[in-house]
Design a protein around this motif. Structure first.
Motif, PDB file in Angstrom:
ATOM      1  N   ARG A   1     -90.437  86.513 -28.570  1.00  0.00           N
ATOM      2  CA  ARG A   1     -89.836  85.515 -27.692  1.00  0.00           C
ATOM      3  C   ARG A   1     -88.348  85.349 -28.007  1.00  0.00           C
ATOM      4  N   ALA A   2     -88.003  85.238 -29.288  1.00  0.00           N
ATOM      5  CA  ALA A   2     -86.600  85.055 -29.667  1.00  0.00           C
ATOM      6  C   ALA A   2     -85.763  86.268 -29.292  1.00  0.00           C
ATOM      7  N   PHE A   3     -86.354  87.461 -29.342  1.00  0.00           N
ATOM      8  CA  PHE A   3     -85.632  88.650 -28.901  1.00  0.00           C
ATOM      9  C   PHE A   3     -85.241  88.520 -27.431  1.00  0.00           C
ATOM     10  N   ALA A   4     -86.175  88.018 -26.612  1.00  0.00           N
ATOM     11  CA  ALA A   4     -85.904  87.895 -25.176  1.00  0.00           C
ATOM     12  C   ALA A   4     -84.940  86.759 -24.879  1.00  0.00           C
ATOM     13  N   THR A   5     -85.104  85.627 -25.545  1.00  0.00           N
ATOM     14  CA  THR A   5     -84.314  84.442 -25.210  1.00  0.00           C
ATOM     15  C   THR A   5     -82.949  84.417 -25.884  1.00  0.00           C
ATOM     16  N   VAL A   6     -82.750  85.232 -26.913  1.00  0.00           N
ATOM     17  CA  VAL A   6     -81.479  85.207 -27.645  1.00  0.00           C
ATOM     18  C   VAL A   6     -80.807  86.580 -27.650  1.00  0.00           C
ATOM     19  N   VAL A   7     -81.437  87.572 -28.303  1.00  0.00           N
ATOM     20  CA  VAL A   7     -80.780  88.864 -28.503  1.00  0.00           C
ATOM     21  C   VAL A   7     -80.523  89.557 -27.169  1.00  0.00           C
ATOM     22  N   GLU A   8     -81.578  89.731 -26.382  1.00  0.00           N
ATOM     23  CA  GLU A   8     -81.418  90.425 -25.098  1.00  0.00           C
ATOM     24  C   GLU A   8     -80.444  89.689 -24.189  1.00  0.00           C
ATOM     25  N   ARG A   9     -80.551  88.370 -24.154  1.00  0.00           N
ATOM     26  CA  ARG A   9     -79.651  87.579 -23.303  1.00  0.00           C
ATOM     27  C   ARG A   9     -78.200  87.755 -23.733  1.00  0.00           C
ATOM     28  N   ASP A  10     -77.927  87.631 -25.045  1.00  0.00           N
ATOM     29  CA  ASP A  10     -76.546  87.699 -25.518  1.00  0.00           C
ATOM     30  C   ASP A  10     -75.932  89.070 -25.253  1.00  0.00           C
ATOM     31  N   VAL A  11     -76.687  90.132 -25.543  1.00  0.00           N
ATOM     32  CA  VAL A  11     -76.143  91.475 -25.358  1.00  0.00           C
ATOM     33  C   VAL A  11     -75.899  91.770 -23.877  1.00  0.00           C
ATOM     34  N   VAL A  12     -76.849  91.382 -23.025  1.00  0.00           N
ATOM     35  CA  VAL A  12     -76.705  91.659 -21.597  1.00  0.00           C
ATOM     36  C   VAL A  12     -75.563  90.861 -20.989  1.00  0.00           C
ATOM     37  N   VAL A  13     -75.457  89.575 -21.322  1.00  0.00           N
ATOM     38  CA  VAL A  13     -74.374  88.754 -20.764  1.00  0.00           C
ATOM     39  C   VAL A  13     -73.020  89.293 -21.205  1.00  0.00           C
ATOM     40  N   THR A  14     -72.903  89.681 -22.479  1.00  0.00           N
ATOM     41  CA  THR A  14     -71.641  90.246 -22.961  1.00  0.00           C
ATOM     42  C   THR A  14     -71.304  91.538 -22.217  1.00  0.00           C
ATOM     43  N   ALA A  15     -72.316  92.370 -21.985  1.00  0.00           N
ATOM     44  CA  ALA A  15     -72.074  93.626 -21.269  1.00  0.00           C
ATOM     45  C   ALA A  15     -71.628  93.372 -19.835  1.00  0.00           C
ATOM     46  N   VAL A  16     -72.228  92.388 -19.165  1.00  0.00           N
ATOM     47  CA  VAL A  16     -71.847  92.077 -17.786  1.00  0.00           C
ATOM     48  C   VAL A  16     -70.402  91.585 -17.732  1.00  0.00           C
ATOM     49  N   ILE A  17     -70.029  90.724 -18.662  1.00  0.00           N
ATOM     50  CA  ILE A  17     -68.643  90.250 -18.689  1.00  0.00           C
ATOM     51  C   ILE A  17     -67.696  91.424 -18.910  1.00  0.00           C
ATOM     52  N   GLY A  18     -68.072  92.339 -19.798  1.00  0.00           N
ATOM     53  CA  GLY A  18     -67.236  93.525 -20.000  1.00  0.00           C
ATOM     54  C   GLY A  18     -67.127  94.372 -18.748  1.00  0.00           C
ATOM     55  N   ASP A  19     -68.214  94.483 -17.991  1.00  0.00           N
ATOM     56  CA  ASP A  19     -68.168  95.248 -16.744  1.00  0.00           C
ATOM     57  C   ASP A  19     -67.201  94.618 -15.740  1.00  0.00           C
ATOM     58  N   MET A  20     -67.200  93.296 -15.655  1.00  0.00           N
ATOM     59  CA  MET A  20     -66.292  92.629 -14.715  1.00  0.00           C
ATOM     60  C   MET A  20     -64.845  92.794 -15.156  1.00  0.00           C
ATOM     61  N   LEU A  21     -64.587  92.670 -16.446  1.00  0.00           N
ATOM     62  CA  LEU A  21     -63.222  92.863 -16.921  1.00  0.00           C
ATOM     63  C   LEU A  21     -62.768  94.305 -16.734  1.00  0.00           C
ATOM     64  N   ALA A  22     -63.730  95.223 -16.716  1.00  0.00           N
ATOM     65  CA  ALA A  22     -63.400  96.626 -16.442  1.00  0.00           C
ATOM     66  C   ALA A  22     -63.209  96.885 -14.956  1.00  0.00           C
ATOM     67  N   GLY A  23     -63.580  95.922 -14.123  1.00  0.00           N
ATOM     68  CA  GLY A  23     -63.406  96.089 -12.686  1.00  0.00           C
ATOM     69  C   GLY A  23     -64.430  96.972 -12.029  1.00  0.00           C
ATOM     70  N   ARG A  24     -65.627  97.094 -12.619  1.00  0.00           N
ATOM     71  CA  ARG A  24     -66.639  97.953 -12.014  1.00  0.00           C
ATOM     72  C   ARG A  24     -67.123  97.370 -10.699  1.00  0.00           C
ATOM     73  N   THR A  25     -67.555  98.246  -9.822  1.00  0.00           N
ATOM     74  CA  THR A  25     -67.852  97.837  -8.454  1.00  0.00           C
ATOM     75  C   THR A  25     -69.182  97.110  -8.321  1.00  0.00           C
ATOM     76  N   ALA A  26     -70.212  97.590  -8.991  1.00  0.00           N
ATOM     77  CA  ALA A  26     -71.540  96.996  -8.840  1.00  0.00           C
ATOM     78  C   ALA A  26     -72.217  96.928 -10.196  1.00  0.00           C
ATOM     79  N   VAL A  27     -72.776  95.774 -10.513  1.00  0.00           N
ATOM     80  CA  VAL A  27     -73.474  95.557 -11.784  1.00  0.00           C
ATOM     81  C   VAL A  27     -74.823  94.929 -11.468  1.00  0.00           C
ATOM     82  N   TYR A  28     -75.873  95.435 -12.106  1.00  0.00           N
ATOM     83  CA  TYR A  28     -77.208  94.837 -11.968  1.00  0.00           C
ATOM     84  C   TYR A  28     -77.744  94.585 -13.369  1.00  0.00           C
TER      85      TYR A  28
END
Length: 737
Positions: free
Chosen positions: A389-416
Motif C-alpha cells: 500500500r505504501a509503495f502505491a500511495t507514496v513511492v509510485e505517486r512521488d516518482v510519477v508526479v515528478t516525472a510528469v512535471i519534468g515532462d511539462m518542463l521539457a515541453g513534451r506534447t502528450a503525457v499519460y
C-alpha cells in the motif's frame, strides 16, 4: 538591470546562509544526541570551537551533496531502482564521512551507521528549509522552474516563448468512479478539482451551496456562477466501461485503441496453455503487441509522448514505471530512467522513506481500529500489504508526479500517467471509506502541484483527468458463503474440495509493480510468458474482481453447454442457482451462446437485453456481454457475481471489499474531466461507451491542439523510438529533477 541582478544574487546568498545555519544547528544537535557522532577533540573544545567545527562539516556536506551527488547517481543509473533507493542512504552517509574528514584537526568523527542517520536527517532538514524559503519567495520558485525550462529549450534549439501548440497531460486516477469523484468534490475532499468544476468550498454554516453545485456537476451541468460559484474551467463526463471493468482492458483500449480479446484481468488461453495476467510484464507486453497488430497504430503517445506508471507504453518514447517494457533487456528498457530525476536529490529519498514509514504505520493503525470496531465487511490487511500500500500511495505517486512535471518542463506534447493509490487502498478499505477519502485528498494535492508546474512550462498545457473504472463495495464471496468459487466449482464437478481454502491473489496493479521492483533489485529475470496451470482435466478457475472464468484445459476448443453437462451434470445448475452468482455465459450447440440465470432462466445472447438475468446490471450490459462472447479466448464458463441495486454491492471472488472487473454498480462507471477549451467528448446527450471510444476522443483532442497524429500503418515507429539513446534520456531526466 544590474540592480535586479544584485537583488537576485543577494536573496540567493541569504538563502544559502540560512540553510547553512540551520544545517549547522542540526549537526550540533545530533552530536549532542548520538554518542557515536562527535565534533570535538579529545580535550573538549569550547562551544565556539565546536560551532565552527559544525559549520565546517555542514558546509562541506552541502557542497559535496550539490556537486558530487548528481555524478554518483548518474554513474548508478543502471542499478535496479529498488537497490538505488536503498543505496542512496549509504552514499549519503559516505559523503558525510568525507565532509567530517575535511574538518581541520580531525575534530569530526562518526561510525558508518551513525553517518547514515546523520546524513539523512541533515538532508531532510536542509530540503525542508530550502522549500520553506522558496514558498515564501514566489520569484525564487518561478526562477527555478524557468531555469529548467530554459535549459531544455537551449538544448532543443527552441525560442524562449510560450508559443506554439498546447501540450496535453492525461492523469489517470486509477479506480476512482464517477460518483466517488462527485461525492469527494461535494464533501470538500478534492478542492482543486472542485475549483475546476466551479464548485464552491464547503459552507462552514451548513449551507447547501456545495451540494447543489455538485448535483449540477453530476448531472452534467456547469455550476451556477450567479450563485457565487467560481467559473468552471472543466467539464465532467461519465463513461461506461466494457464488461471487463479493470485497468488491463481499459488502459489498453485507451492507450492503444483496442482491447479486443481481453475478457478479464486474468484468463486461460487454450491455444498456448498459459494463464494471462494483465499486470504481469510478459502478459502486458503481449497484449500491447496484439493491440498494435490489430489497429496498425503505434498508440496514443507515438510522437513526442511520455508514459508514466502505466501498464502499457502507448507508443511513447519517454518511459518510467511502464510494465509492458519491464521484461525487456538491454538499452531498449528505459523504464527505470524515471527514477534518476527523483533520486538525484538525496532529500527526495529521505522524504519518500519518511512518508513511506508513516503510511505503513497509518495502515497498521487503521486496520487495527477496524478489527477492534468489528467493521464488516473486512479482509486481511496484514503481512506485506502495508508495504505494498505504501509503495502505491507514496513511492509510485512521488516518482510519477515528478516525472510528469519534468515532462511539462521539457515541453513534451502528450503525457499519460497513472496514479494507482486510490485503487489499492479502496480494494482493502472500501471505496467509500475514510481511509480512501484521505488518499483522494492527497491525489488532489498532486493534481494541484502538476497544475502549478504547468504555469512555468515552455508551452501551455491542457490537463485532463480520467479514470479507467470505478469500484463496487461488498463482502467477498467467501466471506458471505463460507467457500471460495473454486470450492463451489469443484463440488459441482464432483471433485474433492480442500479443507483449507486457497486465498485468491489480489489483482491490484500496485502489488505487481512492487513485486517487479523486488525482482529487479535481486536481478531475477521476469518470466517470458504467463503461468502454466497444472496438467489434467481439473477446471482452471480464475478470479477478476466479481468476474470469474472457468476453463477446462484438456479440451482444446471452447466447451459447449452440452459437453459440460455430459461431463459434469450438476455444475452449471449448481452455479446458476447459487445466490451469490448473478449469471453465467456459456456456448450452446443448439442456441449459440446463452446466458443462464437463477430459477432456470436461459436467454440466447442474440436475444439478450438489459432485463431478465441482466436486470439491474446497468445500461448496455447486454451489448457488453455480446462483445465479450465474440472474443477468441472467452472462457468455457464466464461467471458474474450477484449485484444488489438497492445497496450497490457485489461479491468479489478475490480478497477485496472494493472490487472491479465485471458488471454491477459503480465499477462500470468511470469519469472523464476535460478542459472546456476542448470539444465535448460526445455530442448532445450521447453516452461515452467503452475504452476504445475514449481512445478516439483523446486522439481527437490531440489533433485539436495540433498535437501528435497517430500514424496509421506505421507499427515500426514506437519500436524505433524505443531504441533511442538511454544516455540522452538520463540527461533529460536529470534536468527535470
Amino acid at each position: 538591470m544590474f540592480k535586479g541582478r544584485w537583488r537576485t544574487t543577494g536573496r540567493a546568498l541569504v538563502r544559502v546562509i540560512i540553510v547553512w545555519a540551520v544545517s549547522t544547528l542540526t549537526m550540533l544537535a545530533l552530536a549532542g544526541i548520538l554518542p557515536d557522532f562527535k565534533l570535538q577533540s579529545d580535550n573538549q573544545d569550547s562551544i565556539t570551537r565546536t560551532a565552527v567545527t559544525a559549520a565546517w562539516g555542514a558546509g562541506a556536506f552541502g557542497l559535496l551533496s550539490a556537486l558530487v551527488w548528481p555524478l554518483l547517481v548518474r554513474a548508478l543509473l543502471l542499478v535496479p531502482a529498488l537497490v538505488l533507493g536503498l543505496l542512496v542512504f549509504f552514499l549519503n552517509g559516505s559523503l558525510l564521512l568525507i565532509a567530517l574528514w575535511l574538518i581541520p584537526n580531525g575534530r569530526g568523527a562518526a561510525n558508518p551507521e551513525t553517518a547514515v542517520v546523520v546524513a539523512a536527517v541533515m538532508s531532510a532538514v536542509a530540503s525542508a528549509t530550502s522549500t520553506a524559503l522558496a514558498v515564501g519567495d514566489d520569484d525564487a520558485y518561478r526562477r527555478r522552474l524557468s531555469r529548467l525550462a530554459d535549459r531544455r529549450r537551449r538544448r532543443s534549439g527552441e525560442d524562449g516563448g510560450r508559443g506554439g501548440p498546447p501540450g496535453t497531460v492525461f492523469l489517470q486516477l486509477d479506480g476512482v468512479g464517477h460518483q466517488v469523484l462527485v461525492d469527494a468534490v461535494a464533501a470538500g475532499v478534492m478542492p482543486h478539482v472542485a475549483g475546476w468544476l466551479g464548485v464552491r468550498p464547503p459552507d462552514p454554516d451548513g449551507g447547501r451551496g456545495t451540494a447543489d453545485d455538485a448535483a449540477r456537476v453530476s448531472a452534467g451541468d456547469p455550476a451556477d456562477s450567479a450563485l457565487g460559484s467560481p467559473r468552471p474551467t472543466h467539464r465532467l463526463t461519465p463513461w461506461r466501461t466494457d464488461w471487463s471493468s479493470q485497468t488491463g482492458a481499459s488502459q489498453l483500449g485507451i492507450l492503444h485503441g483496442s482491447n479486443h480479446d481481453v475478457p478479464a484481468f486474468r484468463w486461460y488461453e487454450k491455444d498456448t496453455g498459459r494463464i494471462m495476467v494483465s499486470n504481469r510484464p510478459a502478459s502486458a507486453a503481449e497484449l500491447q503487441r496484439r493491440a498494435i497488430a490489430r489497429t496498425n497504430d503505434g498508440g496514443l503517445l507515438t510522437l513526442d509522448g511520455a508514459s508514466r506508471g502505466n501498464l502499457f507504453s502507448g507508443g511513447a518514447d519517454q518511459l518510467a514505471l511502464v510494465l509492458s517494457i519491464a521484461a525487456r533487456r538491454g538499452r531498449a528498457n528505459r523504464s527505470r530512467a524515471g527514477y534518476f530525476a527523483y533520486f538525484s536529490d538525496p532529500a527526495n529519498a529521505v522524504r519518500t522513506v519518511v512518508s513511506f514509514v508513516a503510511d505503513v504505520g497509518r495502515e497498521i493503525g487503521e486496520s487495527t481500529r477496524a478489527r477492534i470496531r468489528g467493521d464488516r465487511p473486512r479482509v486481511g490487511r496484514g503481512g506485506l500489504y502495508p508495504f505494498i500500500r505504501a509503495f502505491a500511495t507514496v513511492v509510485e505517486r512521488d516518482v510519477v508526479v515528478t516525472a510528469v512535471i519534468g515532462d511539462m518542463l521539457a515541453g513534451r506534447t502528450a503525457v499519460y500517467a497513472d496514479l494507482v493509490a486510490y485503487d489499492e487502498v479502496a480494494h482493502h478499505s472500501g471505496p467509500h471509506s475514510r481511509d480512501a477519502a484521505r488518499v483522494l485528498a492527497r491525489l488532489d494535492r498532486s493534481v494541484g502541484l502538476i497544475a502549478r508546474a504547468a504555469e512555468h512550462a515552455p508551452r501551455t498545457y491542457r490537463i485532463v483527468l480520467l479514470s479507467d473504472h470505478g469500484q463496487s463495495p461488498g463482502e467477498t464471496f467467501e466471506g458471505a458463503y463460507g467457500l471460495t468459487l473454486k470450492d463451489l466449482v469443484r463440488a459441482g464437478c464432483g471433485l474433492p474440495v480442500s479443507r483449507r481454502a486457497e486465498r485468491t491473489k489480489s489483482g491490484a496493479e500496485a502489488r505487481e509493480a512492487a513485486r517487479h521492483a523486488v525482482r529487479g533489485a535481486l536481478h531475477r529475470p521476469e518470466p517470458e510468458a504467463g503461468e502454466k496451470p497444472a496438467h489434467g482435466s481439473d477446471p482452471v478457475v480464475l478470479a477478476s474482481g466479481n468476474l470469474a472464468l472457468i476453463s477446462f484445459p484438456d479440451v482444446p476448443e471452447r466447451m459447449s453447454r452440452e459437453q459440460i453437462d455430459r461431463r459434469h451434470p450438476a455444475l452449471l445448475r449448481t452455479l446458476a442457482s447459487h445466490p451469490g452468482i448473478g449469471f453465467l455465459l456459456v456456448r450452446s450447440e443448439e442456441h449459440g451462446s446463452v446466458v443462464l440465470g437463477p430459477g432456470g432462466a436461459e436467454v440466447p445472447v442474440d436475444a439478450l437485453d438489459d432485463s431478465g438475468p441482466l436486470a439491474g446490471m446497468g445500461p448496455g450490459a447486454a451489448d457488453a456481454v455480446r462483445r465479450t462472447d465474440s472474443f477468441p479466448h472467452v472462457a468455457d464458463i464466464m461467471v458474474n457475481s450477484m449485484y444488489d441495486p438497492a445497496t450497490g454491492r457485489v461479491h468479489a471472488f478475490e480478497e477485496q471489499i472494493g472490487s472491479h472487473g465485471g458488471l454491477g454498480g459503480q465499477q462500470s462507471r468511470a469519469f472523464l474531466l476535460s478542459p472546456l477549451v476542448l470539444s465535448a467528448p460526445v455530442p448532445g446527450s450521447g453516452e461515452l461507451v467503452g475504452a476504445e471510444r475514449v481512445h478516439e476522443v483523446l486522439r481527437r483532442w490531440l489533433r485539436e491542439g495540433s498535437g501528435p497524429q497517430v500514424p496509421l500503418g506505421t507499427v515500426s515507429v514506437p519500436v524505433a523510438k524505443a531504441r533511442s539513446d538511454e544516455a540522452r534520456t538520463a540527461e533529460e531526466e536529470k534536468d527535470s529533477a
